[in-house]
Design an enzyme around this catalytic site. Structure first.
Site, PDB file in Angstrom:
ATOM      1  N   GLU A 160       3.007   1.600  -7.664  1.00 12.41           N
ATOM      2  CA  GLU A 160       4.505   0.820  -7.440  1.00 12.41           C
ATOM      3  C   GLU A 160       5.889   1.447  -7.668  1.00 12.41           C
ATOM      4  O   GLU A 160       6.527   0.747  -8.632  1.00 12.41           O
ATOM      5  CB  GLU A 160       3.894  -0.960  -8.051  1.00 12.41           C
ATOM      6  CG  GLU A 160       3.247  -1.016  -7.392  1.00 12.41           C
ATOM      7  CD  GLU A 160       2.469  -2.813  -7.934  1.00 12.41           C
ATOM      8  OE1 GLU A 160       3.778  -3.018  -9.164  1.00 12.41           O
ATOM      9  OE2 GLU A 160       1.787  -3.207  -7.648  1.00 12.41           O
ATOM     10  N   GLU A 266      -7.079  -2.832  -3.201  1.00 13.60           N
ATOM     11  CA  GLU A 266      -7.038  -4.052  -4.211  1.00 13.60           C
ATOM     12  C   GLU A 266      -7.185  -5.019  -2.624  1.00 13.60           C
ATOM     13  O   GLU A 266      -5.809  -6.186  -2.854  1.00 13.60           O
ATOM     14  CB  GLU A 266      -5.579  -4.373  -4.687  1.00 13.60           C
ATOM     15  CG  GLU A 266      -5.393  -2.944  -5.138  1.00 13.60           C
ATOM     16  CD  GLU A 266      -4.287  -3.539  -6.766  1.00 13.60           C
ATOM     17  OE1 GLU A 266      -3.506  -4.544  -7.123  1.00 13.60           O
ATOM     18  OE2 GLU A 266      -3.872  -2.480  -7.255  1.00 13.60           O
TER      19      GLU A 266
END
Ligand code: XIL
Length: 376
Positions: A160, A266
């Site tokens: 991220e 995920e």
């Protein structure tokens, strides 16, 4: 006697017929169903990792051939104080995976969340220098490289680092290292980890055009500097209505064309209402609990189960279509009860985002996903 002989004489035929039926029978486990396409993984929380009798473990062994620690390998839980390492949970995950023939996914070396603030401070509590931070990053990778080596199959090196619009996230990493954060992270990982350990960039909302373009540029930039990046992870924290699958597909294709393997890292499908400004998985964003945004506390109604099943089927149809580009699909959790989406972006909700319900029962969505593999 005679009837026994007859039965014996018939046995070879019975076996032969059974074998034919077995070969044609659709797989009943996720890992078998997608064996020709990609590995199928799950993130395990600490309870599942440390409790040998945890009921979800049977599901993990049956359905998955890769596992990720939901938290145990992140900087904070793994190395909470300078010089203090908590190896117990990560060790247990690796041992469990090895005992059951599963790949271990390292998540994650460098992230702006769940990283202790001391990492960014010197002994006097002042902001750390660039050189000192790079040294700490290298120490962290050295510790995991020494302890796990090739037993961890791949690492999410950076998690991220990019915003929806493609600009760099203004994290503590960025404040100290600026645009060098990502390349330095990959340089250190590439130098310290064994060459067979794959190096991944992982992020959420990868379907956003701005982030997609920035990640493609990152791959080219890293390679232009002679640095290794093997794959890109699309987190896949998705919903019933977002993203448009064409947008996710465009990113899968763009990353593959840029020359890396694609991982779905995920996956979960949020069934609860979310305001549009809450799309994504930015842990800093939170909303208030209300009866309106928590409608399924008594269980997921049949029509919603069906909706979830249809959504999972179209998602897996996309993955199968691009199986030549995709190495792995990992679910973020095993059962609905252990999903982080019970706490994000609203704390205290009852969510139903996975393929197994709270008491480990398979949901219609499991059948739908297996059906995609069987061509149903
Ligand atoms: C989540 C864990 O599942 C939670 O237990 C923890 O409290 C917060 O982090 N993106 C990621 C994951 O990369 O590491 C996050 O995991 C979910 C969002």
């Amino acid at each position: 006697m005679r009837s026994a002989m007859t039965r014996l004489a018939l046995l070879p035929f019975a076996f032969a017929a059974g074998a034919v039926a077995l070969a044609a029978a659709p797989a009943t486990t996720l890992k078998d169903a997608f064996a020709d396409h990609f590995t199928v993984g799950a993130a395990l929380n600490t309870q599942i990792i440390v409790q040998p009798e945890h009921p979800a473990r049977a599901l993990v062994k049956r359905h998955f051939n890769s596992v990720t620690a939901a938290n145990a390998m992140k900087w904070g839980p793994f190395n909470p104080e300078p010089g203090v390492h908590v190896f117990e949970h990560a060790d247990a995950l690796v041992a469990f995976a090895e005992a059951n023939g599963m790949q271990v996914i390292g998540h994650t070396l460098f992230w702006h969340q769940q990283t202790p603030s001391w990492v960014f401070q010197d002994e006097a509590g002042a902001p750390i220098s660039r050189e000192a931070l790079l040294k700490r990053m290298r120490e962290r990778v050295r510790v995991v490289a020494q302890r796990y080596g090739t037993r961890v199959h791949l690492w999410d090196v950076v998690n991220e680092a990019i915003e929806d619009d493609g600009s760099p996230r203004k994290s503590n990493w960025y404040r100290v290292l600026g645009d060098d954060f990502v390349p330095e992270a990959f340089r250190i990982a590439g130098e310290e980890l064994p060459t067979s350990v794959q190096l991944i960039y992982n992020d959420y909302s990868m379907f956003q055009p701005g982030r997609r373009a920035a990640v493609v540029k990152m791959i080219h930039d890293l390679r232009a500097r002679g640095l290794r990046i093997d794959g890109v992870g699309l987190q896949g924290h998705w919903g019933l209505d977002f993203p448009k699958l064409e947008d996710a597909e465009a990113s899968i294709v763009a990353f593959a064309e840029a020359g890396v393997r694609v991982h779905i890292t995920e996956l979960d499908v949020d069934v609860l209402p979310r305001s549009p400004d809450m799309f994504g998985a930015d842990l800093n964003k939170r909303a208030q609990l209300s009866p309106e945004n928590n409608p399924y506390t008594a269980g997921l109604p049949a029509e919603m189960q069906e909706k979830l099943a249809r959504r999972y089927a179209e998602i897996f149809a996309l993955f199968v279509k691009h199986a030549d580009k995709i190495d792995r699909v990992t679910f973020w959790g095993v059962t609905d009860g252990d999903s982080w989406l019970n706490g994000f972006p609203v704390r205290g909700r009852t969510n139903h985002p996975l393929l197994f319900a709270r008491a480990n029962q398979p949901k219609p969505a499991l059948d739908a996903v297996l059906g995609v593999a069987a061509g149903r």
